[in-house]
Structure formats: C-alpha cells, structure tokens
Enzyme design. Structure first.
Site, PDB file in Angstrom:
ATOM      1  N   HIS A  17      41.099  34.328  53.059  1.00  0.00           N
ATOM      2  CA  HIS A  17      40.233  33.394  52.317  1.00  0.00           C
ATOM      3  C   HIS A  17      40.507  31.961  52.770  1.00  0.00           C
ATOM      4  O   HIS A  17      39.584  31.192  53.032  1.00  0.00           O
ATOM      5  CB  HIS A  17      40.506  33.469  50.805  1.00  0.00           C
ATOM      6  CG  HIS A  17      40.112  34.762  50.157  1.00  0.00           C
ATOM      7  ND1 HIS A  17      40.933  35.470  49.317  1.00  0.00           N
ATOM      8  CD2 HIS A  17      38.955  35.469  50.213  1.00  0.00           C
ATOM      9  CE1 HIS A  17      40.322  36.552  48.876  1.00  0.00           C
ATOM     10  NE2 HIS A  17      39.114  36.581  49.414  1.00  0.00           N
ATOM     11  N   LYS A  41      34.971  42.871  34.726  1.00  0.00           N
ATOM     12  CA  LYS A  41      35.849  43.397  35.783  1.00  0.00           C
ATOM     13  C   LYS A  41      37.292  43.040  35.434  1.00  0.00           C
ATOM     14  O   LYS A  41      37.583  41.872  35.129  1.00  0.00           O
ATOM     15  CB  LYS A  41      35.444  42.738  37.115  1.00  0.00           C
ATOM     16  CG  LYS A  41      36.026  43.370  38.354  1.00  0.00           C
ATOM     17  CD  LYS A  41      35.403  42.754  39.593  1.00  0.00           C
ATOM     18  CE  LYS A  41      36.246  42.964  40.825  1.00  0.00           C
ATOM     19  NZ  LYS A  41      35.736  42.229  41.991  1.00  0.00           N
ATOM     20  N   ARG A  90      34.486  40.444  57.481  1.00  0.00           N
ATOM     21  CA  ARG A  90      35.656  41.037  58.133  1.00  0.00           C
ATOM     22  C   ARG A  90      35.272  42.107  59.141  1.00  0.00           C
ATOM     23  O   ARG A  90      35.815  42.177  60.232  1.00  0.00           O
ATOM     24  CB  ARG A  90      36.581  41.669  57.092  1.00  0.00           C
ATOM     25  CG  ARG A  90      37.356  40.676  56.280  1.00  0.00           C
ATOM     26  CD  ARG A  90      38.019  41.313  55.121  1.00  0.00           C
ATOM     27  NE  ARG A  90      37.043  41.896  54.223  1.00  0.00           N
ATOM     28  CZ  ARG A  90      37.278  42.288  52.986  1.00  0.00           C
ATOM     29  NH1 ARG A  90      38.500  42.201  52.507  1.00  0.00           N
ATOM     30  NH2 ARG A  90      36.332  42.777  52.226  1.00  0.00           N
ATOM     31  N   SER A 127      42.190  41.312  48.882  1.00  0.00           N
ATOM     32  CA  SER A 127      42.990  41.045  47.678  1.00  0.00           C
ATOM     33  C   SER A 127      43.448  42.365  47.057  1.00  0.00           C
ATOM     34  O   SER A 127      44.583  42.488  46.597  1.00  0.00           O
ATOM     35  CB  SER A 127      42.167  40.266  46.647  1.00  0.00           C
ATOM     36  OG  SER A 127      41.763  39.043  47.175  1.00  0.00           O
TER      37      SER A 127
HETATM   38  O1  PNS Z   1      35.060  38.365  45.868  1.00  0.00           O
HETATM   39  P1  PNS Z   1      33.858  39.186  45.495  1.00  0.00           P
HETATM   40  O2  PNS Z   1      34.102  39.907  44.200  1.00  0.00           O
HETATM   41  O3  PNS Z   1      33.426  40.091  46.604  1.00  0.00           O
HETATM   42  O4  PNS Z   1      32.633  38.144  45.255  1.00  0.00           O
HETATM   43  C1  PNS Z   1      31.354  38.594  44.915  1.00  0.00           C
HETATM   44  C2  PNS Z   1      30.452  37.428  44.472  1.00  0.00           C
HETATM   45  C3  PNS Z   1      31.142  36.562  43.448  1.00  0.00           C
HETATM   46  C4  PNS Z   1      30.098  36.583  45.661  1.00  0.00           C
HETATM   47  C5  PNS Z   1      29.165  38.075  43.882  1.00  0.00           C
HETATM   48  O5  PNS Z   1      29.529  39.083  43.010  1.00  0.00           O
HETATM   49  C6  PNS Z   1      28.285  37.078  43.140  1.00  0.00           C
HETATM   50  O6  PNS Z   1      27.662  36.223  43.742  1.00  0.00           O
HETATM   51  N1  PNS Z   1      28.259  37.197  41.794  1.00  0.00           N
HETATM   52  C7  PNS Z   1      27.497  36.308  40.923  1.00  0.00           C
HETATM   53  C8  PNS Z   1      26.315  37.032  40.267  1.00  0.00           C
HETATM   54  C9  PNS Z   1      25.117  37.059  41.194  1.00  0.00           C
HETATM   55  O7  PNS Z   1      24.597  36.048  41.597  1.00  0.00           O
HETATM   56  N2  PNS Z   1      24.701  38.300  41.536  1.00  0.00           N
HETATM   57  C10 PNS Z   1      23.579  38.521  42.421  1.00  0.00           C
HETATM   58  C11 PNS Z   1      24.033  38.511  43.882  1.00  0.00           C
HETATM   59  S1  PNS Z   1      22.693  38.739  44.973  1.00  0.00           S
END
Ligand code: PNS
Length: 162
Positions: A17, A41, A90, A127
C-alpha cells in the site's frame, strides 16, 4: 489542483500500500488515503487505529493525507473534489474485480480510475495474508511498516490473551 483518492480497508496497511501511496503522490498534487468505514465487515484494527497508523506511516509524504469515508466512493470523491481514484494492481487475480469497480465508478460519476502496477517485491502481499501469518507466529517483518508490525504483534497477543 489534481486530487487523487486511494480507497481501501487498510486492515492493516502493508508496504505494498505504502508503495502505491508514494507513487500516487508523484502523480497528483494531493493524495487522500481514504479508509472505508464498513460496519458489516469484521476487522482486526478499528478505523481509528488504522487511521493513526496510516498517519504515522505517510508522515514523510507531505502531499498525502488520511481520511475515512462511508457510503459510495464516487460520492466521497465528489465531496472531496477528487478527479481520480488510484488503486494498486497486483496480479491478474485482482483485475476482474478492479475493472468491474472502475467501470461502475465511471458509469456512476464519470470518475477515472488509474491502476499502479504493484512493485513485484509486494505482488504476493495482502493485509489478510499478513494477519493470518502473524496470527500463527510467522514472520511478517519487511512486509509492513515497522510501526504496523509493532501494533500487529501487540494486537495479536492481546487477542490471544482475551
Ligand atoms: O481494500 P478493499 O477492501 O479491497 O477496498 C475496497 C473499496 C473500499 C475500494 C471498495 O469496497 C469501495 O469503493 N467501497 C465503497 C462502496 C462503493 O462505492 N461501492 C461500489 C463500488 S463500484
């Protein structure tokens, strides 16, 4: 001003990150690392703990700020007047989901997503794996910033004692 958002859970932040944040900081005037508040979560670290660690870890990067958000990422980006989302990619295994989110975010708000190819040193890093390995006593030094390592070991020993 070109403002970029690096969204994620960062539970906890890894060196992968950090590599993405520092490279995003070269491309944008300001980078906001935004921790998703996701009450559904379960996480090892609280949002406040993750923010505190991130703040210390990005301290040497003057144009990187830490924040949290809930709800839709596109709404948060609009609120913060950010023009671009930056994510690390990745491997091919990340691609389908990341592409889907990038396309949906573009559909929702004409918001662009830029992918940074993860440094091969960290291509296998996540993570979740870091937490799993640390929980079973494996060595994760060098995979997370020193401060995160310290907090991770404290947290795990607290969890095992509890
Ligand atoms: O570290 P992560 O859990 O892979 O991050 C995922 C994240 C936070 C980027 C994604 O879950 C997100 O954008 N969540 C916010 C809700 C949202 O906008 N959902 C629609 C995505 S198209």
């Amino acid at each position: 001003m070109r403002r970029a958002i690096c969204p994620g859970s960062f539970d906890p932040c890894t060196n992968g990150h950090l590599d993405v944040f520092s490279r995003a900081a070269e491309m944008a005037d300001e980078v906001i690392v935004a921790v998703l508040i996701n009450k559904t979560k379960s996480s090892l670290f609280t949002v406040a703990e993750r923010i505190e660690m991130l703040q210390e870890v990005v301290a040497p990067l003057p144009n990187v700020k830490i924040d949290s958000f809930h709800g839709l990422l596109v709404d948060y980006c609009r609120e913060r007047q950010a023009q671009v989302i930056v994510k690390g990619l990745r491997a091919v295994s990340d691609f389908d989901y990341e592409l889907q989110m990038a396309q949906m975010n573009y559909r929702l708000s004409r918001l662009e997503t830029v992918f940074i190819s993860t440094n091969p040193l960290y291509g296998y890093l996540s993570s979740s794996l870091v937490k799993e390995i640390a929980t079973y006593g494996g060595d994760v030094a060098g995979l997370v910033p020193d401060l995160v390592l310290e907090r991770l070991l404290e947290k795990i020993s607290g969890t095992i004692r509890a």
